[in-house]
Design a protein around this motif. Sequence first.
Motif, short mmCIF file in Angstrom:
data_model
loop_
_atom_site.label_atom_id
_atom_site.label_comp_id
_atom_site.label_asym_id
_atom_site.label_seq_id
_atom_site.Cartn_x
_atom_site.Cartn_y
_atom_site.Cartn_z
N ARG A 158 -8.69 0.45 -3.46
CA ARG A 158 -9.79 1.17 -2.99
C ARG A 158 -9.98 0.92 -1.54
NH1 ARG A 158 -14.91 1.09 -6.18
NH2 ARG A 158 -16.45 1.92 -5.04
N GLN A 210 -17.34 4.55 -8.87
CA GLN A 210 -16.78 5.43 -8.22
C GLN A 210 -17.75 6.15 -7.05
OE1 GLN A 210 -13.50 8.38 -9.91
NE2 GLN A 210 -15.19 9.62 -9.61
N GLY A 219 -9.08 0.18 -7.71
CA GLY A 219 -7.78 0.16 -7.62
C GLY A 219 -7.42 1.69 -7.27
N ARG A 220 -8.04 2.48 -6.55
CA ARG A 220 -7.55 3.75 -6.21
C ARG A 220 -8.49 4.41 -5.27
NH1 ARG A 220 -9.03 9.16 -8.65
NH2 ARG A 220 -7.14 10.46 -9.00
N THR A 221 -7.95 5.40 -4.46
CA THR A 221 -8.65 6.00 -3.36
C THR A 221 -7.94 7.65 -3.43
OG1 THR A 221 -8.97 4.19 -1.87
CG2 THR A 221 -9.08 6.40 -0.82
N HIS A 222 -8.75 8.66 -3.59
CA HIS A 222 -8.29 9.85 -3.85
C HIS A 222 -8.74 10.43 -2.47
CE1 HIS A 222 -6.71 13.56 -5.82
NE2 HIS A 222 -7.77 14.14 -5.44
N SER A 278 -16.27 -0.16 -12.83
CA SER A 278 -16.04 0.27 -11.51
C SER A 278 -17.26 1.46 -10.87
CB SER A 278 -14.75 1.08 -11.14
OG SER A 278 -14.44 1.60 -9.83
N ARG A 314 -13.63 6.94 -3.71
CA ARG A 314 -13.26 5.36 -3.86
C ARG A 314 -13.36 4.95 -5.14
NH1 ARG A 314 -15.65 6.00 1.25
NH2 ARG A 314 -14.68 4.78 3.07
N SER A 315 -12.68 4.16 -5.92
CA SER A 315 -12.82 3.52 -7.21
C SER A 315 -11.98 2.50 -7.20
CB SER A 315 -12.66 4.49 -8.39
OG SER A 315 -11.37 4.98 -8.49
N THR A 328 -3.40 10.06 -3.43
CA THR A 328 -3.86 9.18 -4.14
C THR A 328 -2.88 7.92 -3.55
OG1 THR A 328 -4.36 10.53 -5.93
CG2 THR A 328 -4.33 8.26 -6.31
N LYS A 329 -4.05 6.96 -3.35
CA LYS A 329 -3.38 5.61 -2.97
C LYS A 329 -3.85 4.51 -4.28
CE LYS A 329 -1.16 6.12 1.08
NZ LYS A 329 -0.05 5.66 1.39
N PRO A 330 -3.14 3.44 -4.26
CA PRO A 330 -3.39 2.40 -5.46
C PRO A 330 -4.41 1.16 -4.77
CG PRO A 330 -1.24 1.96 -4.73
CD PRO A 330 -1.67 3.30 -3.95
#
Length: 575
Positions: free
Chosen positions: A378, A275, A306-309, A273, A303-304, A374-376
């Motif tokens: 990108r 990031q 499966g994840r957005t923080h 990934s 952004r990474s 945090t969302k699961p």
Amino acid sequence: MRAVRPAVRPASTRFALAVLLLVASTLSGALVASSPTAAATEGRTWVVDAVDSTSSNTWESVDTGTSVVTIAVGDTVEWQFDRANQGHDLTSLAPSSAWETVWPTPLVEHREANGTPVTYTFDQPGTYRYECSIHGSMMTGTIVVVAPGSNAEPTIDPVVEPTSGPAPLVVHATANAADPDGDVVATSWDFGTGAAATYTDHAMFEYTTPGTYVVRLRVSDGRGGLREQDFPVTVTQGSGPVDPEPPADDGLPAIDALAAPAQGTAPLAVAFSTQVTTTGTLHAYSVGLDAYPDLTGTAVLVRSRGRTHTSLQVSGTKPSAVHSAVHVHEQACADNLGGAHFRFDTAQPFAEPNEIWPLFTSDATGASGLVEVTKPVRAGPKAVSVVVHDPDNAARRIGCADLTPGTADLTYSWSFGDGTTGSGADPDHTYATPGAYTATVTVAHGTGEHAGHLSVSDTVQVVVGGGATPPAPAPAVDTTPPRISKVGPVRSVRTARPTVRARVADPGSGVRTKAIVLRVDGRRVTGIRYDARRGLVRWKPRPALAPGRHVVRLRVTDAAGNRQTRTWHFKVVKK
């Protein structure tokens, strides 16, 4: 600029060395590798530097820019200490995993700064690890020695232009490197200023100071083949002011290469990934210009795979109020007041599960504190701004931050370190054979004036063990972020050039300089000084700061990927 020592010894030296080896063989009955090690066959010399700075101590290969170098049987590694400012103990490591190799002769050498080099010729294939025992896990390195066989050197057709002109002079350098055997080449451009090398086929560098420089190209095929070429560049005195930074639209975001898992048994399937971090400074706008003129703060979106923080800090809003309307938007602040809310899936309705809502309740001073969401999944490139709505009327917008640089036209190129490549932000790859691999992602603009010119890269190491023997147990995972304390200044100062400071502590994984990002009033600053031993971060502005309030944001990421941020502010008062 330091010249790399030649790989081939003079004929007289080779003759004398042969006589010494013959005598040693007669006395002992066998030739034993030592440090310095006698060369069993003529080969190349690969330089590894002991690099000390105020922020870290590392082994750095001249050819790869990392602590890993791949060589051929018969080649020599030469550890140099002219970039060290303290003593180092160079020590070979016993195997800790099944795929590592025992050193034929243990390596135990001590050198002070600028001491004589240590050389070791490798006559057996394998994976050899070493360290500086003084600095432990901070300063480890790996030599991968490949088995002998036919290997054609890489080819280059370099173009460096212009090679002269007034400052600021932007020089474009293209290696046009390839390999007849199909090996993936590692390209290094050193622009002769002491700055870090660039490890891409095409590189661009801006000279701001008149002088004569030497641009050095080194291309390695990872199996002992190496090509080098130098290009002199003359920079004359310019007539106009120097722009210290490119426009924001031409910038590239901060990136980090990630791999999961980073260790395992062959065949090993790895999910990579890229990031990507974008940031922005909150300011009062729309009705907030009159209602909340002191509104300020920072916003960060990471952004990474499966994840957005998303993190947010705001001050200057209504005290002790519930802010139930704070969203990431899909247009810039100046474009239709940020437009509509950003949605992960545009086929789904506008609702919190499909959006990013960093909501908060302000304290008695009108500050939010640190808000994190945090969302699961990108986030796509349309997540470009953060909008704060009026707590008394959600239809009105009082604050906004543009998240920059933009990500819409980015390209992602991956080299997995085993001779294969990939593309995209989050590729998958399977390693078929054991070894230590360094995967590299390079991010560039795909459109615009700087398409293919400006780029930023990061690496991640993947260790693959043999299928028959399981790898050594993975070390305990560090999940504790760094701690930031003793920040300053935090009140009014009467100097326009105050020293911004903080203390960083991370006993679990350690922090390197490249993982420290300091922003003042939303702009990333350069020239940070970091004393890793004491954990001190310092920065002093060169141009004087304007009178008034200034916001500082420090972001620190440790070697395990844990991140911590701290924001504070101070005021410059006229004398």
